[in-house]
Design a protein around this motif. Structure first.
Motif, short mmCIF file in Angstrom:
data_model
loop_
_atom_site.label_atom_id
_atom_site.label_comp_id
_atom_site.label_asym_id
_atom_site.label_seq_id
_atom_site.Cartn_x
_atom_site.Cartn_y
_atom_site.Cartn_z
N GLY A 145 47.38 -5.50 150.25
CA GLY A 145 48.32 -4.55 149.68
C GLY A 145 48.41 -4.56 148.17
N GLN A 146 47.62 -5.37 147.50
CA GLN A 146 47.66 -5.40 146.04
C GLN A 146 47.01 -4.15 145.45
N GLN A 147 47.36 -3.85 144.22
CA GLN A 147 46.80 -2.71 143.50
C GLN A 147 45.85 -3.18 142.39
N PRO A 148 44.78 -2.43 142.07
CA PRO A 148 44.35 -1.20 142.73
C PRO A 148 43.97 -1.47 144.18
N HIS A 149 44.25 -0.52 145.05
CA HIS A 149 44.12 -0.76 146.48
C HIS A 149 42.65 -0.79 146.88
N TYR A 150 42.25 -1.88 147.54
CA TYR A 150 40.84 -2.06 147.87
C TYR A 150 40.34 -0.98 148.83
N PHE A 151 41.18 -0.57 149.76
CA PHE A 151 40.73 0.45 150.72
C PHE A 151 40.46 1.78 150.03
N ASP A 152 41.22 2.08 148.97
CA ASP A 152 40.92 3.27 148.17
C ASP A 152 39.57 3.14 147.49
#
Length: 629
Positions: free
Chosen positions: A213-220
């Protein structure tokens, strides 16, 4: 306490473990074989066209998860071997493990789909493709096999894989800052660290928990790298995989229910092992939210088939309930870990509720068919299946039943804790002194439990016995005399020097009780459910003289319980007299009228929820209409 220190000699769990060993585990092995899951580990595996890419899109995505199905079976089989030696099963495990070892890539990577079908897409979609989830189950299988047999054949393979994963993921130069869309590897790596004593596996698990859930979001980022806009994610929100916020900021049970409880289990692991107060607080907050707003009366979790998970608070429909079996199993895992944060019957009560109802309903009486989802009402069309396209539940059931002893007892240096009641024994050690606790009981049919102490020499420790919240005021005897024992967290404590033959009797009242849902749970307004002890009851058409949908249970109706040996090898039923509307006085062409239908008495019989759909097919209901008088 290791489950191998626990023995069941009762007429409830011991027969189920035998069926699991003799029928369920072989059945799953046959299904894994005929569906090609075992062959997928062979170097010459040639998947058929329907499981390869077509028109640039993935087809047969379930095949990506095959490794986990075999892994959970290995884990279940290993647990079975640990308590009941079986040379043929041992040899079968050796043969399958040899295939896995041979299939492992030189760099340590191990996933049959990406080694065979599309190797260039390795780690390209952590959000959806379950590579780390598969790895987690293989790691759990390796730990179970090593602890059961002492063999390192699979453990060494998975240590190599874990080391490769540790080199690939992390915050170091050139590493991927990713984590799996389906939590599982986190709790698996904790187990691997405990089994091997290697801190690096603990640290890797901690990374996966902390990074989520950390940013920048890895899934993005990975979606963009694949040429796919992140907004096209079908679930629309990373709540689906509990990656919408860093874990310490999460306050509600959201998304896919199995993923959720696997993640919460890992969070509780770290809260306990590292004293992480933020993780502890997050776990406690999410636990309270789940169990007070999003849990079914029988311990099932997850409302919707669309996301296989949670929707909104108090959204708990009955006939369309999803309540996946794997989610209930994961809830048991999480509850056990919450107990390590502090002895509190709130966690054990939910563990017991889920185990006896939402978990056990998932497997048939003969051990060879299964529920994926567990509704609380059926029109007579919902039945167990021998297998599924995504068969995650059958081997999950096999592994929890085979390792059931894990949940009965616990101990530290000064306390012996009895969480669950079942006839049998548990072996403890205090200092240099071995102590065995023998339970004599007919639980869950009867609430009287006798605990006898067997010890070669006097031993000082505190015996702690859970008093379930449903039981009311129990009776407690020590060597035949009443004793007042202090209670903390719902556990009675007797602290003394014990000698061989000491005996404690705990008598838990086990009346038939009516349960009512909070008014916010609108599907259950005006309805009542029945509970006796840890068991939730339902009415099934096979036992009724009127259609189950017509049964009205008056608030004043007397209810009784009796043991019937002729029903599914013996169980306690609840009986009483209800009311049912009749068609008397209605004209053939009369659809509506101003006078209500006549209500006539009818006998009813309710059976434990876990036992439904094992006899003649028919309708079923947990919640029944009731009256005020």
């Amino acid at each position: 306490m290791p489950f191998t220190a626990v023995r069941f000699t009762d007429r409830f769990w011991a027969p189920r473990q035998r069926v699991n060993r003799e029928r369920t585990i072989p059945h799953i092995d046959r299904q894994n074989t005929v569906t090609g899951r075992i062959d997928a580990f062979r170097r010459d595996w040639n998947p058929s066209p329907e499981v390869t890419r077509r028109d640039g899109r993935w087809n047969g995505t379930v095949v990506m998860f095959w490794d986990s199905d075999v892994a959970k079976w290995i884990e279940a089989a290993a647990y079975s071997l640990a308590t009941t030696p079986d040379p043929a099963l041992d040899a079968r495990l050796d043969a399958i493990i040899a295939l896995i070892a041979e299939r492992q890539a030189p760099d340590g990577y191990m996933n049959t789909w990406f080694l065979t079908v599309d190797p260039e897409m390795r780690w390209a979609n952590l959000r959806d493709w379950h590579e780390l989830y598969d790895a987690g189950h293989l790691i759990e299988a390796a730990v179970a096999h090593y602890e059961a047999t002492g063999k390192r054949s699979l453990l060494d393979v998975m240590c190599r894989y874990a080391d490769y994963i540790g080199a690939t993921f992390g915050r170091g130069p050139g590493q991927k800052r990713g984590y799996c869309g389906h939590p599982e590897i986190e709790l698996a790596l904790v187990r691997l660290a405990r089994a091997t004593g290697e801190q690096r596996y603990h640290d890797l698990a901690r990374y996966f928990v902390d990074e989520r859930g950390q940013q920048p979001h890895y899934f993005d980022q990975e979606a963009i790298a694949r040429g796919q806009p992140p907004a096209q994610f079908w679930a629309r929100s990373y709540e689906y995989n509990q990656a919408h916020l860093p874990v310490r900021e999460q306050t509600e049970a959201v998304g896919h229910s199995v993923r959720a409880v696997y993640l919460y289990s890992a969070m509780a692991d770290f809260a306990a092992s590292e004293g992480d107060q933020q993780l502890r607080d997050a776990c406690a907050t999410i636990w309270r939210h789940l169990t007070t707003k999003r849990m079914y009366v029988m311990g099932g979790i997850g409302t919707s088939a669309k996301n296989e998970g949670f929707t909104s608070d108090y959204d708990l429909p009955n006939e369309s309930a999803y309540a996946e079996t794997c989610a209930a199993i994961g809830l048991v895992f999480w509850a056990q870990r919450m107990l390590r944060l502090g002895l509190d019957r709130r966690y054990t009560d939910i563990l017991e509720l889920a185990l006896y109802n939402a978990v056990l309903s998932g497997v048939s009486h003969d051990g060879e068919s299964f529920f994926y989802d567990n509704p609380l009402a059926s029109a007579g069309t919902h039945h167990r299946s021998e297998w599924f396209a995504c068969p995650c539940c059958p081997p999950n059931l096999a592994r929890i039943i085979a390792s059931l002893g894990d949940y009965v007892y616990a101990q530290n240096e000064h306390e012996a804790v009895v969480h669950l009641y079942a006839q049998g024994s548990g072996q403890f050690r205090f200092g240099e002194q071995d102590v065995t606790l023998h339970q004599q009981t007919d639980y869950p049919w009867d609430g009287r439990v006798t605990v006898r102490v067997e010890t070669g020499a006097p031993a000082s420790f505190a015996l702690r016995l859970r008093v379930p919240a449903w039981s009311g005021a129990p009776e407690l005897l020590l060597n035949g005399s009443p004793v007042n024992a202090p209670a903390e967290g719902g556990y009675l404590q007797i602290d003394r020097e014990w000698i061989d033959g000491d005996e404690v009797v705990l008598a838990l009242p086990m009346p038939v009780e009516r349960l009512y849902a909070r008014p916010d749970v609108t599907p259950d307004l005006g309805l009542v459910a029945l509970r006796r002890g840890p068991l939730i009851y339902c009415v099934e058409q096979a036992d009724q003289s009127v259609p189950v949908e017509r049964i009205v249970l008056p608030a004043s109706a007397e209810l009784a319980s009796e043991f019937r040996a002729d029903v599914l090898d013996g169980l306690v039923v609840v009986t009483g007299t209800a009311l049912a509307p009749t068609g008397a006085g209605w004209a053939d062409d009369e659809l509506y009228r101003t006078a209500p239908p006549e209500l006539r008495p009818c006998p009813i019989t309710a059976i434990p929820y876990y036992a439904w759909d094992n006899r003649a097919p028919g309708k079923m209901r947990v919640w029944l209409p009731t009256t005020g008088s």
